[in-house]
Design an enzyme around this catalytic site. Sequence first.
Site, PDB file in Angstrom:
ATOM      1  N   ASP A 292      -7.400   1.641   8.577  1.00 32.47           N
ATOM      2  CA  ASP A 292      -6.353   1.625   8.558  1.00 32.47           C
ATOM      3  C   ASP A 292      -5.844   3.596   8.326  1.00 32.47           C
ATOM      4  OD1 ASP A 292      -5.907   2.635   6.399  1.00 32.47           O
ATOM      5  OD2 ASP A 292      -4.029   1.832   5.109  1.00 32.47           O
TER       6      ASP A 292
ATOM      7  N   ARG B 232      -4.197  -5.308   8.009  1.00 35.76           N
ATOM      8  CA  ARG B 232      -5.004  -4.466   7.818  1.00 35.76           C
ATOM      9  C   ARG B 232      -6.249  -5.159   8.773  1.00 35.76           C
ATOM     10  NH1 ARG B 232      -7.004  -0.448   3.461  1.00 35.76           N
ATOM     11  NH2 ARG B 232      -4.182  -0.940   2.616  1.00 35.76           N
TER      12      ARG B 232
ATOM     13  N   ASP C  45       0.760  -1.143  -0.230  1.00 33.24           N
ATOM     14  CA  ASP C  45      -0.301   0.180   0.359  1.00 33.24           C
ATOM     15  C   ASP C  45       0.663   1.277   0.000  1.00 33.24           C
ATOM     16  OD1 ASP C  45      -2.405  -1.514   0.604  1.00 33.24           O
ATOM     17  OD2 ASP C  45      -2.360  -1.285   2.473  1.00 33.24           O
TER      18      ASP C  45
ATOM     19  N   TYR D 271       5.706  -8.763   9.347  1.00 32.57           N
ATOM     20  CA  TYR D 271       5.341  -6.770   9.094  1.00 32.57           C
ATOM     21  C   TYR D 271       5.539  -6.728  10.344  1.00 32.57           C
ATOM     22  CZ  TYR D 271       2.738  -8.203   4.873  1.00 32.57           C
ATOM     23  OH  TYR D 271       2.465  -7.862   3.028  1.00 32.57           O
TER      24      TYR D 271
END
Length: 288
Positions: A83, A177, A41, A69
């Site tokens: 998010d 997310r 993203d 992550y």
Amino acid sequence: MTTADGLVVIDKEAGWTSHDVVAKARGVFGTRKVGHSGTLDPDATGVLLLGVGRATRLLRFLTPLPKRYVGELVLGAETSTLDASGEVTAVHDMSDVTPHQVSEAASHFLGDIMQVPPMVSAIKVGGRRLHELAREGIEVEREARPVTVHELAVAPVDASAGVYRIEVSCSSGTYVRSLAADIGSALGGGGHLRALRRVAVGSFTIEEARPVVSPELLSMETALRDYPSVLVDADLSRRVANGQVLASEEITAEGNGPWAVHGVKGQLLAVYETHKPGMVKPAVVIPN
């Protein structure tokens, strides 16, 4: 000019789309033959793998690699994008939630789970990408998909403000997310993700990542280092180069593959995969 061939491990900056990174890399390497594996993203940072030249043909094998992550789970506010880039859609008083409760809620999302892709994802429904529909204010039903969360840890950054560090090791296709939002919901309120950073794709880590303006080109052979490798002699090299279907024992193929097939000088010749029982076939043949 001679086109470069190889893999580039980029540390993507916030604000760049994955396509922006590819466009910049095309200028850096002087070729349009650049592609990426595993979209990040725009707000996210971290590891983005690029294939340059002939290595673009290997990107399909990099996409399925597991990912790692780190980010921050913010409890108490739901957003339209799950998010920090989205608009706040709901607010909850979660001031009484304890770190133990957060860890307990997160533990229920370990292992094989079903996850509904967010509307801001790039998945296509009815021929259109979800994020395109989302920009038009359209929300559609999405089928839950199986993903695997190998490791999931949360630790308070500022528990009084509902902010927790989240570390995730997961299969390709997992939306962190969505994990953040689901943990918030499981606690009786809501939450969203911020400061997402991808720190690894397979064995390719943030420590070896470079800015797109000063990339390091890794070899074609290195691009497939996460896959089993087999070495063939000169005679078999010719058959591999011609894309022949082979008996599994001819390339001493063990396991389920795919296998990176190398010539006598260590050069990458092809990637083979299972075919019929006892047989393997080329998925990609690399011209040399």
